[in-house]
Motif scaffolding. Structure first.
Motif, short mmCIF file in Angstrom:
data_model
loop_
_atom_site.label_atom_id
_atom_site.label_comp_id
_atom_site.label_asym_id
_atom_site.label_seq_id
_atom_site.Cartn_x
_atom_site.Cartn_y
_atom_site.Cartn_z
N TYR A 1 12.69 2.72 -6.47
CA TYR A 1 12.46 4.14 -6.76
C TYR A 1 11.34 4.73 -5.89
O TYR A 1 11.18 5.94 -5.85
N ASP A 2 10.60 3.88 -5.21
CA ASP A 2 9.54 4.35 -4.31
C ASP A 2 10.05 4.64 -2.90
O ASP A 2 9.29 5.06 -2.04
N LEU A 3 11.34 4.41 -2.65
CA LEU A 3 11.89 4.54 -1.30
C LEU A 3 12.69 5.83 -1.14
O LEU A 3 13.48 6.20 -2.02
N THR B 1 18.81 14.72 6.38
CA THR B 1 19.42 14.05 5.24
C THR B 1 18.33 13.28 4.51
O THR B 1 17.52 12.60 5.15
N LEU B 2 18.31 13.39 3.21
CA LEU B 2 17.34 12.70 2.37
C LEU B 2 18.14 11.95 1.30
O LEU B 2 19.03 12.53 0.68
N THR B 3 17.85 10.68 1.12
CA THR B 3 18.55 9.86 0.13
C THR B 3 17.55 9.03 -0.66
O THR B 3 16.66 8.43 -0.06
N ARG B 4 17.72 8.99 -1.96
CA ARG B 4 16.87 8.15 -2.80
C ARG B 4 17.57 7.84 -4.11
O ARG B 4 18.57 8.46 -4.45
N ILE B 5 17.04 6.87 -4.83
CA ILE B 5 17.57 6.50 -6.15
C ILE B 5 16.69 7.19 -7.20
O ILE B 5 15.46 7.07 -7.17
N LEU B 6 17.31 7.92 -8.10
CA LEU B 6 16.57 8.63 -9.16
C LEU B 6 16.26 7.67 -10.30
O LEU B 6 17.16 7.01 -10.83
N GLU B 7 15.00 7.59 -10.64
CA GLU B 7 14.56 6.61 -11.63
C GLU B 7 15.10 6.91 -13.02
O GLU B 7 15.48 5.99 -13.75
N ASP B 8 15.17 8.17 -13.41
CA ASP B 8 15.59 8.48 -14.77
C ASP B 8 17.09 8.24 -15.02
O ASP B 8 17.48 7.90 -16.12
N SER B 9 17.92 8.39 -13.99
CA SER B 9 19.37 8.22 -14.18
C SER B 9 19.96 7.05 -13.40
O SER B 9 21.11 6.71 -13.57
N ASN B 10 19.18 6.48 -12.49
CA ASN B 10 19.62 5.39 -11.63
C ASN B 10 20.76 5.82 -10.68
O ASN B 10 21.48 4.99 -10.16
N LYS C 1 24.79 13.65 -6.53
CA LYS C 1 24.27 12.55 -7.35
C LYS C 1 25.47 11.68 -7.66
O LYS C 1 26.44 12.14 -8.25
N ILE C 2 25.40 10.43 -7.24
CA ILE C 2 26.53 9.53 -7.45
C ILE C 2 26.06 8.24 -8.11
O ILE C 2 24.95 7.78 -7.85
N PRO C 3 26.90 7.67 -8.97
CA PRO C 3 26.54 6.38 -9.57
C PRO C 3 26.39 5.35 -8.46
O PRO C 3 27.09 5.39 -7.45
N SER C 4 25.44 4.46 -8.65
CA SER C 4 25.16 3.54 -7.55
C SER C 4 24.69 2.19 -8.05
O SER C 4 23.95 2.11 -9.02
N LYS C 5 25.13 1.16 -7.37
CA LYS C 5 24.53 -0.16 -7.51
C LYS C 5 23.78 -0.37 -6.20
O LYS C 5 24.31 -0.09 -5.13
N HIS C 6 22.58 -0.82 -6.30
CA HIS C 6 21.75 -0.89 -5.11
C HIS C 6 20.99 -2.20 -5.04
O HIS C 6 20.74 -2.84 -6.05
N ILE C 7 20.64 -2.56 -3.82
CA ILE C 7 19.84 -3.74 -3.55
C ILE C 7 18.65 -3.29 -2.72
O ILE C 7 18.81 -2.60 -1.72
N ASN C 8 17.46 -3.66 -3.12
CA ASN C 8 16.25 -3.32 -2.39
C ASN C 8 15.89 -4.47 -1.47
O ASN C 8 15.30 -5.44 -1.88
N ASN C 9 16.26 -4.34 -0.20
CA ASN C 9 15.87 -5.37 0.76
C ASN C 9 14.97 -4.79 1.86
O ASN C 9 14.86 -5.33 2.93
N PHE C 10 14.31 -3.66 1.54
CA PHE C 10 13.43 -3.00 2.49
C PHE C 10 11.95 -3.14 2.12
O PHE C 10 11.08 -3.04 2.96
N TYR C 11 11.68 -3.35 0.86
CA TYR C 11 10.32 -3.22 0.35
C TYR C 11 10.16 -4.09 -0.87
O TYR C 11 11.07 -4.17 -1.70
N ASN C 12 9.02 -4.75 -1.02
CA ASN C 12 8.79 -5.65 -2.15
C ASN C 12 8.57 -4.92 -3.47
O ASN C 12 8.66 -5.53 -4.52
N GLY C 13 8.28 -3.63 -3.41
CA GLY C 13 8.04 -2.85 -4.62
C GLY C 13 9.34 -2.29 -5.21
O GLY C 13 10.43 -2.77 -4.93
#
Length: 132
Positions: free
Chosen positions: A22-24, A48-57, A7-19
């Motif tokens: 956290y759904d990706l 490998t599975l990667t996602r952004i955790l909603e509760d901690s970002n 789990k690593i701190p992250s700044k992210h940009i969602n350019n895959f999906y309009n929603g």
């Protein structure tokens, strides 16, 4: 079996999906051809599975590989457990709908798995890049 979860701190940009980001869930299955007497068989040896955790970002990354072909059934069960627990999300990958899921279905049939996953939603970057 090798397994690493980060789990690593992250700044992210969602350019895959309009929603929501956290759904990706980014998913990549690692497989190779195993040459046998009757021809070749695709076998899964990691993912490998990667996602952004909603509760901690935080960015959550799970990497898992087998060290012996006798562990393939266990890693497939782990993949299916992750697909089941995240089946309300969108899975993203390059060639995910074709090569990765095709290989997973073949191995599930060969090893006689009965998955608890009804359906998953996929965004295949290979198909998306071919439209451009």
């Amino acid at each position: 079996m090798y397994k690493k979860e980060l789990k690593i701190p992250s700044k992210h940009i969602n350019n895959f999906y309009n929603g929501s980001i956290y759904d990706l869930v980014f998913l990549d299955l690692e497989w190779c051809r195993d040459f046998q007497k009757d021809g070749s068989v695709q076998k899964i040896f990691g993912y490998t599975l990667t996602r952004i955790l909603e509760d901690s970002n935080e960015q959550y990354i799970k990497i898992q590989f087998i060290e012996s072909s006798t562990q393939e059934k266990k890693i497939i069960q782990d993949i299916l457990n992750d697909l089941h627990s995240l089946q309300n999300k969108y899975f993203i990958g390059y060639g995910l709908a074709t090569s990765d899921m095709f290989c997973l279905r073949q191995r599930m049939e060969a090893l006689e798995f009965n998955p608890r996953v009804d359906s998953i939603r996929i965004i295949d970057l290979k198909k998306t890049s071919q439209r451009n």
